[in-house]
Enzyme design. Structure first.
Site, PDB file in Angstrom:
ATOM      1  N   ASP A  52      -1.021  -7.889   7.102  1.00 15.96           N
ATOM      2  CA  ASP A  52      -0.218  -7.915   5.872  1.00 15.96           C
ATOM      3  C   ASP A  52       0.326  -9.315   5.621  1.00 15.96           C
ATOM      4  OD1 ASP A  52      -0.684  -5.219   5.967  1.00 15.96           O
ATOM      5  OD2 ASP A  52       1.348  -4.643   5.386  1.00 15.96           O
ATOM      6  N   THR A  62       0.812  -1.213   0.000  1.00 18.39           N
ATOM      7  CA  THR A  62       0.000   0.000   0.000  1.00 18.39           C
ATOM      8  C   THR A  62       0.850   1.270   0.000  1.00 18.39           C
ATOM      9  OG1 THR A  62      -0.187   0.053   2.409  1.00 18.39           O
ATOM     10  CG2 THR A  62      -1.870  -1.161   1.232  1.00 18.39           C
ATOM     11  N   THR A  63       2.088   1.152   0.470  1.00 14.99           N
ATOM     12  CA  THR A  63       2.978   2.307   0.376  1.00 14.99           C
ATOM     13  C   THR A  63       3.507   2.406  -1.049  1.00 14.99           C
ATOM     14  OG1 THR A  63       3.635   1.840   2.650  1.00 14.99           O
ATOM     15  CG2 THR A  63       4.949   3.446   1.451  1.00 14.99           C
TER      16      THR A  63
HETATM   17  N1  LIG Z   1      15.266  -7.211   3.434  1.00 11.89           N
HETATM   18  C1  LIG Z   1      14.848  -6.437   2.459  1.00 11.89           C
HETATM   19  N2  LIG Z   1      15.700  -5.807   1.664  1.00 11.89           N
HETATM   20  C2  LIG Z   1      15.257  -4.999   0.700  1.00 11.89           C
HETATM   21  N3  LIG Z   1      14.002  -4.732   0.440  1.00 11.89           N
HETATM   22  C3  LIG Z   1      13.097  -5.319   1.177  1.00 11.89           C
HETATM   23  C4  LIG Z   1      13.457  -6.208   2.235  1.00 11.89           C
HETATM   24  N4  LIG Z   1      12.329  -6.622   2.808  1.00 11.89           N
HETATM   25  C5  LIG Z   1      11.316  -6.036   2.143  1.00 11.89           C
HETATM   26  N5  LIG Z   1      11.777  -5.262   1.151  1.00 11.89           N
HETATM   27  C6  LIG Z   1      11.029  -4.463   0.185  1.00 11.89           C
HETATM   28  O1  LIG Z   1      10.305  -3.439   0.848  1.00 11.89           O
HETATM   29  C7  LIG Z   1       9.187  -3.080   0.059  1.00 11.89           C
HETATM   30  C8  LIG Z   1       7.951  -3.060   0.898  1.00 11.89           C
HETATM   31  O2  LIG Z   1       8.045  -2.075   1.866  1.00 11.89           O
HETATM   32  P1  LIG Z   1       6.837  -1.756   2.834  1.00 11.89           P
HETATM   33  O3  LIG Z   1       6.294  -3.020   3.394  1.00 11.89           O
HETATM   34  O4  LIG Z   1       7.322  -0.714   3.758  1.00 11.89           O
HETATM   35  O5  LIG Z   1       5.793  -1.075   1.900  1.00 11.89           O
HETATM   36  P2  LIG Z   1       4.568  -1.679   1.129  1.00 11.89           P
HETATM   37  O6  LIG Z   1       4.575  -3.145   1.178  1.00 11.89           O
HETATM   38  O7  LIG Z   1       4.546  -1.033  -0.190  1.00 11.89           O
HETATM   39  O8  LIG Z   1       3.339  -1.077   1.918  1.00 11.89           O
HETATM   40  P3  LIG Z   1       2.641  -1.582   3.260  1.00 11.89           P
HETATM   41  O9  LIG Z   1       3.407  -2.725   3.794  1.00 11.89           O
HETATM   42  O10 LIG Z   1       2.691  -0.382   4.120  1.00 11.89           O
HETATM   43  O11 LIG Z   1       1.277  -1.953   2.838  1.00 11.89           O
HETATM   44  C9  LIG Z   1       9.061  -4.128  -1.029  1.00 11.89           C
HETATM   45  O12 LIG Z   1       9.494  -3.595  -2.246  1.00 11.89           O
HETATM   46  C10 LIG Z   1       9.983  -5.235  -0.531  1.00 11.89           C
HETATM   47  O13 LIG Z   1      10.521  -5.983  -1.583  1.00 11.89           O
HETATM   48 MG   LIG Z   2       4.638  -4.243   2.997  1.00 10.55          MG
END
Ligand SMILES: Nc1ncnc2c1ncn2[C@@H]1O[C@H](COP(=O)(O)OP(=O)(O)OP(=O)(O)O)[C@@H](O)[C@H]1O
Ligand SMILES: [Mg+2]
Length: 550
Positions: A390, A94-95
């Site tokens: 999530d 969602t971000t």
């Molecule tokens: N260890 C990691 N190293 C690099 N990137 C990562 C790692 N773990 C997760 N990510 C990346 O972080 C991003 C997701 O970040 P985040 O969960 O903050 O936001 P989101 O999933 O877009 O939104 P939300 O979780 O708030 O609904 C993805 O692109 C994921 O691949």
């Molecule tokens: Mg996320």
């Protein structure tokens, strides 16, 4: 007729047109996207939001942040909707979706500065979206829908960016087990109904005390101290009416003239209450859950019969109990029959911290599961619930559509690279829009690099060159702040999360680009604080002078 003004819009209506309208929409949407950008990824920051009542929410979840932000601008509101759609459809990303929408709009603004018409950009973006979805599908890894190891990795990735990431190992196990418990096989694969997993939270203890319960947990205690605290082989009755003597709806008078009459009246009342308990007992019930109140006297009689009872349950709890135990909710004791009785192996009141909760385990329907979240403070428990949501969502996504990609920006780089090749082959102005789309999607790895404290330009060029050499899962190791193969650090995400991100962001961006006229009717003059005022008090001057809320 001449000289007569024609009034079409109400006085005070604000109107902006053409590029003004478009620019202000783009600006508002980009501001929202900038605001959430810093919270993307494992090193992303959290936001503290204070609502008009002074309640504080600390979160990293994009949808939650935007929901709590209470934005006013119509375009900004659309961004809130985009993240909500993403949340409803796939539960994660969602971000990212908001960041991508902002970037698509930014790139579109650049193209418009070069005098490219919005409709051309819209067509190009749509074309790019289709191609991007194809690419995502091609690069995806097909997995087995019930492969526990894969599901755990997916869950761990979704929690990597959350406040509770230190406990993601424990929480992921719980999430995987509960989804596998409720997954239902259908002709085309598996289906998961997240509502089957009941989440109950109780501040206190630590996140490691969070547990999976094969059954239900109800936040209610046994009402009478003489009642059993454990019932094995529970025969459960569910009633949504009060076990009390009903008060008449209109004023009525009973005149009692002698002490005998008084006694007869009391006896009569007692008999009616005793009768209720008899009926419960006759139906074979030894555990009774009531949605309304239970009279003291009835409690006493129930206790004497060795029946465990709880009262004032939430409607949703009653429904969950019905589903789990096979009982039917009846709306009076008279209707209760043995056919309405549900079953569970044990019903037990347990003390959790300072509270007593009722556990219903070994239910007739084995698909009933609950997660009891524990944690240091209320805010941690709340954020743990959102993170668990999530994790459950991404596991559900993969169980239902078993395709995954690596995370850390790797799929976005791969999509951008292939889209640029695709754009090369196009003729016409749309190709500019397709390449702009490709550039825009790189915002995800770039932002991950920025948030991890790396130089985004260096990181991007290293990733791009390794991708060009065929290392398609090279991405950003956000925790260690370096570029590496995501397969080595087990960062995986469902393909459906990425696909939904592309779809929703394109849809929102093109929708905003298509608007060339914003007509906002004047807001009714709100007293004190104005529209959206932060004051918690009641607006004054209400007709009839509403009393203040207690
Ligand atoms: N260890 C990691 N190293 C690099 N990137 C990562 C790692 N773990 C997760 N990510 C990346 O972080 C991003 C997701 O970040 P985040 O969960 O903050 O936001 P989101 O999933 O877009 O939104 P939300 O979780 O708030 O609904 C993805 O692109 C994921 O691949
Ligand atoms: Mg996320």
């Amino acid at each position: 007729m001449s000289g007569q003004p024609i009034i079409i819009l109400k006085e005070g209506t604000e109107r902006s047109r053409g590029s003004d309208a478009r620019n202000s929409n783009i600006m508002a949407a980009r501001i929202v996207s900038e605001a959430v950008k810093t919270s993307l990824g494992p090193k992303g920051m959290d936001k503290m939001l204070v609502d008009s009542f002074g309640d504080v929410t600390i979160t990293n979840d994009g949808a939650t942040m935007l929901k709590e932000m209470d934005v006013q601008h119509p375009a900004a509101k659309m961004m809130v909707e985009v993240s909500k759609t993403q949340d409803d459809e796939v539960g994660d990303g969602t971000t990212s979706v908001v960041v991508l929408t902002g970037e698509l709009l930014g790139k579109a603004a650049d193209l418009m500065d070069k005098k490219i018409h919005p409709t051309v950009i819209i067509d190009g973006y749509r074309q790019a979206q289709e191609e991007a979805l194809k690419i995502l599908d091609e690069v995806s890894i097909k997995v087995k829908p019930k492969d526990k190891k894969v599901l755990k990795k997916i869950a761990m990735t979704s929690m990597a960016s959350k406040l509770v990431s230190r406990y993601s190992d424990h929480l992921s196990d719980i999430a995987v087990d509960s989804i596998l418990q409720v997954a239902e096989e259908t002709s085309g694969g598996f289906e998961v109904d997240l509502d089957m997993i009941k989440i109950e939270k109780k501040p206190g203890g630590s996140l490691t005390d969070t547990a999976l319960i094969r059954g239900l947990v109800i936040d209610k205690e046994v009402i009478h101290s003489d009642m059993p605290k454990v019932v094995k082989n529970a025969k459960i009755g569910l009633i949504d009416a009060a076990l009390e003597i009903e008060k008449t709806e209109f004023d009525s008078k009973i005149s009692i003239e002698t002490p005998e009459q008084m006694q007869a009246y009391l006896d009569q009342e007692e008999n009616m209450l005793r009768d209720m308990v008899k009926k419960v007992k006759a139906a074979g019930v030894n555990v009774l859950f009531c949605q309304k109140g239970i009279d003291d006297m009835v409690q006493h009689f129930l206790a004497r019969e060795g029946i465990l009872a709880a009262r004032r349950l939430k409607k949703s709890d009653m429904e969950a109990l019905a589903k789990a135990t096979g009982a039917k909710v009846v709306n009076s004791v008279d209707e209760l029959s043995s056919a309405d009785i549900g079953y569970a192996e044990t019903v037990e009141e347990k003390k959790i911290g300072d509270n007593k909760l009722t556990f219903i385990e070994g239910c007739k329907n084995p698909k009933a599961v609950s997660v009891l979240i524990r944690g240091g403070t209320e805010r941690i428990v709340d954020e743990a619930e959102r993170s668990l949501h999530d994790a459950l969502s991404v596991i559900k996504d993969v169980v239902e559509d078993p395709k995954i990609v690596a995370g850390g920006g790797a799929p976005e780089i791969e999509v951008a690279r292939k889209l640029k090749d695709y754009a090369e082959k196009l003729v016409g102005r749309e190709r500019l829009a397709v390449s702009a789309f490709a550039d825009a999607i790189e915002v995800i790895p770039t932002t991950l690099a920025e948030n991890a404290g790396m130089d985004p330009i260096d990181a991007m060029s290293e990733m791009q060159s390794r991708h060009a050499q065929g290392e398609k899962w090279v991405g950003l190791n956000g925790l260690e702040g370096k570029v590496s193969d995501m397969e080595e650090i087990n960062v995986y995400e469902p393909t459906s999360v990425k696909a939904q991100m592309v779809k929703s962001a394109t849809e929102a961006a093109t929708m905003l680009l298509k608007i060339d006229d914003v007509i906002a009717s004047s807001k009714s003059k709100a007293p004190a604080g104005g529209p959206g005022g932060m004051e918690g008090g009641m607006p004054g001057g209400m007709p009839g002078g509403m009393p203040p809320m207690m």
